[in-house]
Design a protein around this motif. Structure first.
Motif, mmCIF file in Angstrom:
data_model
loop_
_atom_site.group_PDB
_atom_site.id
_atom_site.type_symbol
_atom_site.label_atom_id
_atom_site.label_comp_id
_atom_site.label_asym_id
_atom_site.label_seq_id
_atom_site.Cartn_x
_atom_site.Cartn_y
_atom_site.Cartn_z
ATOM 1 N N ASP A 107 0.867 -1.179 -0.116
ATOM 2 C CA ASP A 107 0.034 0.002 -0.119
ATOM 3 C C ASP A 107 0.777 1.398 -0.108
ATOM 4 O O ASP A 107 0.468 2.296 -0.491
ATOM 5 C CB ASP A 107 -0.930 -0.132 1.177
ATOM 6 N N TYR A 108 2.082 1.105 0.516
ATOM 7 C CA TYR A 108 2.852 2.254 0.640
ATOM 8 C C TYR A 108 3.113 3.217 -0.615
ATOM 9 O O TYR A 108 2.917 4.207 -0.832
ATOM 10 C CB TYR A 108 4.400 1.915 1.318
ATOM 11 N N SER A 109 3.431 2.208 -1.506
ATOM 12 C CA SER A 109 3.706 2.734 -3.186
ATOM 13 C C SER A 109 2.489 3.204 -3.637
ATOM 14 O O SER A 109 2.483 4.317 -4.330
ATOM 15 C CB SER A 109 4.162 1.643 -3.844
ATOM 16 N N ALA A 110 1.215 2.655 -3.227
ATOM 17 C CA ALA A 110 0.191 3.248 -3.725
ATOM 18 C C ALA A 110 -0.277 4.743 -3.369
ATOM 19 O O ALA A 110 -0.653 5.398 -4.131
ATOM 20 C CB ALA A 110 -1.001 2.094 -3.494
ATOM 21 N N HIS A 111 -0.103 4.913 -2.146
ATOM 22 C CA HIS A 111 -0.275 6.032 -1.411
ATOM 23 C C HIS A 111 0.863 7.156 -1.925
ATOM 24 O O HIS A 111 0.289 8.360 -2.359
ATOM 25 C CB HIS A 111 0.035 5.929 0.095
ATOM 26 N N LEU A 112 1.847 6.920 -1.993
ATOM 27 C CA LEU A 112 2.878 7.715 -2.615
ATOM 28 C C LEU A 112 2.690 8.036 -4.169
ATOM 29 O O LEU A 112 2.882 9.389 -4.442
ATOM 30 C CB LEU A 112 4.471 7.030 -2.483
ATOM 31 N N ALA A 113 2.474 7.265 -4.900
ATOM 32 C CA ALA A 113 2.444 7.601 -6.318
ATOM 33 C C ALA A 113 1.087 8.486 -6.556
ATOM 34 O O ALA A 113 1.145 9.263 -7.224
ATOM 35 C CB ALA A 113 1.947 6.168 -7.153
ATOM 36 N N ALA A 114 0.121 8.231 -5.616
ATOM 37 C CA ALA A 114 -1.240 9.157 -5.693
ATOM 38 C C ALA A 114 -0.738 10.585 -5.250
ATOM 39 O O ALA A 114 -1.092 11.600 -5.880
ATOM 40 C CB ALA A 114 -2.246 8.638 -4.800
ATOM 41 N N LYS A 115 0.191 10.697 -4.062
ATOM 42 C CA LYS A 115 0.643 11.887 -3.596
ATOM 43 C C LYS A 115 1.409 12.453 -4.587
ATOM 44 O O LYS A 115 1.243 14.062 -4.779
ATOM 45 C CB LYS A 115 1.259 11.649 -2.240
ATOM 46 N N LEU A 116 2.226 11.912 -5.296
ATOM 47 C CA LEU A 116 3.128 12.625 -6.196
ATOM 48 C C LEU A 116 2.485 12.924 -7.689
ATOM 49 O O LEU A 116 3.316 13.363 -8.566
ATOM 50 C CB LEU A 116 4.624 11.825 -6.343
ATOM 51 N N GLY A 117 1.601 12.353 -7.966
ATOM 52 C CA GLY A 117 0.898 12.415 -9.340
ATOM 53 C C GLY A 117 1.745 11.642 -10.370
ATOM 54 O O GLY A 117 1.753 11.985 -11.463
ATOM 55 N N LEU A 118 2.109 10.484 -9.887
ATOM 56 C CA LEU A 118 2.811 9.575 -10.891
ATOM 57 C C LEU A 118 2.161 8.556 -11.338
ATOM 58 O O LEU A 118 1.364 7.878 -10.532
ATOM 59 C CB LEU A 118 4.223 8.792 -10.082
ATOM 60 N N PRO A 119 2.355 8.008 -12.488
ATOM 61 C CA PRO A 119 1.890 6.786 -13.329
ATOM 62 C C PRO A 119 2.142 5.420 -11.910
ATOM 63 O O PRO A 119 3.365 5.619 -11.392
ATOM 64 C CB PRO A 119 2.240 6.458 -14.387
ATOM 65 N N TYR A 120 1.418 4.576 -12.007
ATOM 66 C CA TYR A 120 1.775 3.522 -10.674
ATOM 67 C C TYR A 120 1.330 2.249 -11.200
ATOM 68 O O TYR A 120 0.248 1.721 -12.054
ATOM 69 C CB TYR A 120 0.700 3.757 -9.590
ATOM 70 N N GLU A 147 2.032 17.969 -12.842
ATOM 71 C CA GLU A 147 2.211 18.792 -13.993
ATOM 72 C C GLU A 147 2.375 17.617 -15.006
ATOM 73 O O GLU A 147 1.897 18.157 -16.464
ATOM 74 C CB GLU A 147 3.721 19.538 -13.811
ATOM 75 N N ARG A 148 2.724 16.727 -14.836
ATOM 76 C CA ARG A 148 2.864 15.673 -16.178
ATOM 77 C C ARG A 148 1.805 14.787 -16.119
ATOM 78 O O ARG A 148 1.676 13.690 -17.074
ATOM 79 C CB ARG A 148 4.344 14.884 -15.897
ATOM 80 N N LEU A 149 0.745 14.721 -15.244
ATOM 81 C CA LEU A 149 -0.212 13.646 -15.359
ATOM 82 C C LEU A 149 -1.461 14.216 -14.545
ATOM 83 O O LEU A 149 -1.393 14.297 -13.171
ATOM 84 C CB LEU A 149 -0.060 12.335 -14.429
ATOM 85 N N GLU A 150 -2.783 14.108 -15.548
ATOM 86 C CA GLU A 150 -3.919 14.723 -14.693
ATOM 87 C C GLU A 150 -4.744 13.914 -14.084
ATOM 88 O O GLU A 150 -5.598 14.256 -13.125
ATOM 89 C CB GLU A 150 -4.529 15.380 -15.982
ATOM 90 N N THR A 151 -4.872 12.621 -14.698
ATOM 91 C CA THR A 151 -5.499 11.415 -14.206
ATOM 92 C C THR A 151 -4.746 10.084 -13.657
ATOM 93 O O THR A 151 -3.756 10.073 -14.153
ATOM 94 C CB THR A 151 -6.899 11.172 -15.260
ATOM 95 N N PRO A 152 -5.319 9.622 -12.988
ATOM 96 C CA PRO A 152 -4.362 8.355 -12.393
ATOM 97 C C PRO A 152 -4.353 7.213 -13.727
ATOM 98 O O PRO A 152 -5.297 7.183 -14.727
ATOM 99 C CB PRO A 152 -5.429 7.424 -11.394
#
Length: 348
Positions: free
Chosen positions: A182-195, A221-226
């Motif tokens: 779950d850690y990586s899911a929380h962090l990717a969401a926080k930083l707006g990264l593809p996951y 800036e680089r990703l608007e939606t998950p």
């Protein structure tokens, strides 16, 4: 549903191959994936494992980028605790210069090996550690883009120092965060990264991780939606019986890893068919068979489509795990190539 297909490659090594043979086979497999219309081709970083030759993803990425024209090529992933952020940024800036617009930088938080190997990888200089993982991700993103300014202590006092990964390509690699928790899911969401969640590895917790990611996602800036996709181990052959025979050597090797049995290169199909398997290993193999796609073409394509629908993704990355027969060439992977061909014929 429209479904894109991609490939995750660990560069498997069989008992009939040298590791150089295995690398040659993977390069040929990547070229076949390019011809068939696959979307991306990623290499995973693992160390000190006799059955795996994907120790240096950036080197393999460069080799595949030079041999293909359309595929996105990347890491699945670079294990950041093993590397200094500037090293990663520079390597992938160089790759982006080699193959503009085709490079993916997938990053993982695990070391990808045992503590001894991790210490050896770190021994040449400062590297990242798990506690600084989030900051290191931000550093890589900055260094590979417009650069960063750091404050350094000199004889004349503090001063700013500009740093940027070079060569400065026209674009920057697309950064993905990989994980099996779950850690990586929380962090990717926080930083707006593809996951990407490692469904092929654990098979558990995928739905929860993707729900966390999607519900907590903050546009960047680089990703608007998950943005995400599904990973799965797959062995597809013209018949279900042949698929199971081709899958058995890899399944047995994974069971050795899970049961603490000494690891070795992957057996041939013939050797695996007569190998003795204890009860603990058999249980592990049966559990993996429930999650792997091991089947004839129509059934395999249907199961992949159903998985994509279940997790609401439009891309599936398969890790083709078909072993070789003793009579087959050592510098090719006919079983893995056939897996890609059969899936492409039905889904692409």
């Amino acid at each position: 549903m429209a479904l894109a297909l991609s490939v995750l490659d660990l560069v498997p090594v069989s008992t009939a191959q040298t590791s150089a043979d295995a690398v040659a086979a993977s390069l040929a497999l990547a070229q076949r994936a390019d011809d068939l219309g696959y979307t991306r081709y990623w290499f995973a970083e693992h160390h000190n494992m006799p059955a795996v030759a994907s120790t240096a993803p950036p080197v393999l990425i460069a080799a595949v980028a030079a041999r293909t024209s359309r595929l996105r090529v990347g890491s699945g992933g670079v294990m950041l605790p093993n590397h200094a952020p500037l090293t990663v940024a520079e390597q992938f800036a160089a790759l982006e210069a080699i193959a503009p617009g085709r490079i993916d930088l997938g990053i993982g938080r695990a070391p990808g090996s045992d503590p001894v190997i991790t210490a050896l990888l770190r021994s040449s200089g400062p590297t990242s550690d798990v506690d600084r993982f989030e900051q290191n991700l931000l550093d890589i993103r900055a260094l590979a883009g417009d650069g960063a300014t750091i404050t350094i202590n000199t004889a004349d006092g503090l001063r700013d120092y500009d740093v940027r990964a070079t060569p400065a390509a026209a674009g920057i690699p697309e950064m993905w965060l990989l994980g099996s928790s779950d850690y990586s899911a929380h962090l990717a969401a926080k930083l707006g990264l593809p996951y990407v969640f490692a469904h092929h590895f654990s098979g558990e917790g995928t739905g929860r991780a993707l729900e966390i990611y999607r519900s907590e996602f903050r546009p960047s800036e680089r990703l608007e939606t998950p943005r995400t996709f599904l990973t799965v181990n797959a062995v597809v052959a013209d018949t279900a019986e042949e698929a199971l025979a081709r899958a058995l050597p890899s399944l047995q090797n994974f069971s050795r890893l899970r049961t603490g049995t000494p690891l070795r290169a992957i057996d041939t199909v013939e050797a695996a068919a007569v190998a003795e398997v204890d009860a603990a290993s058999r249980l592990v193999i049966d559990q993996m068979l429930e999650r792997w796609i091991v089947d004839a073409p129509e059934a395999a394509a249907r199961r992949l489509t159903e998985l994509a629908q279940t997790f609401d993704v439009d891309e599936v990355m398969v890790s083709p795990s078909a072993a070789s027969r003793e009579s087959e060439p050592r510098d090719r992977s006919p079983g893995r190539e056939r897996t890609l061909e059969l899936l492409a014929a039905r889904l692409l």
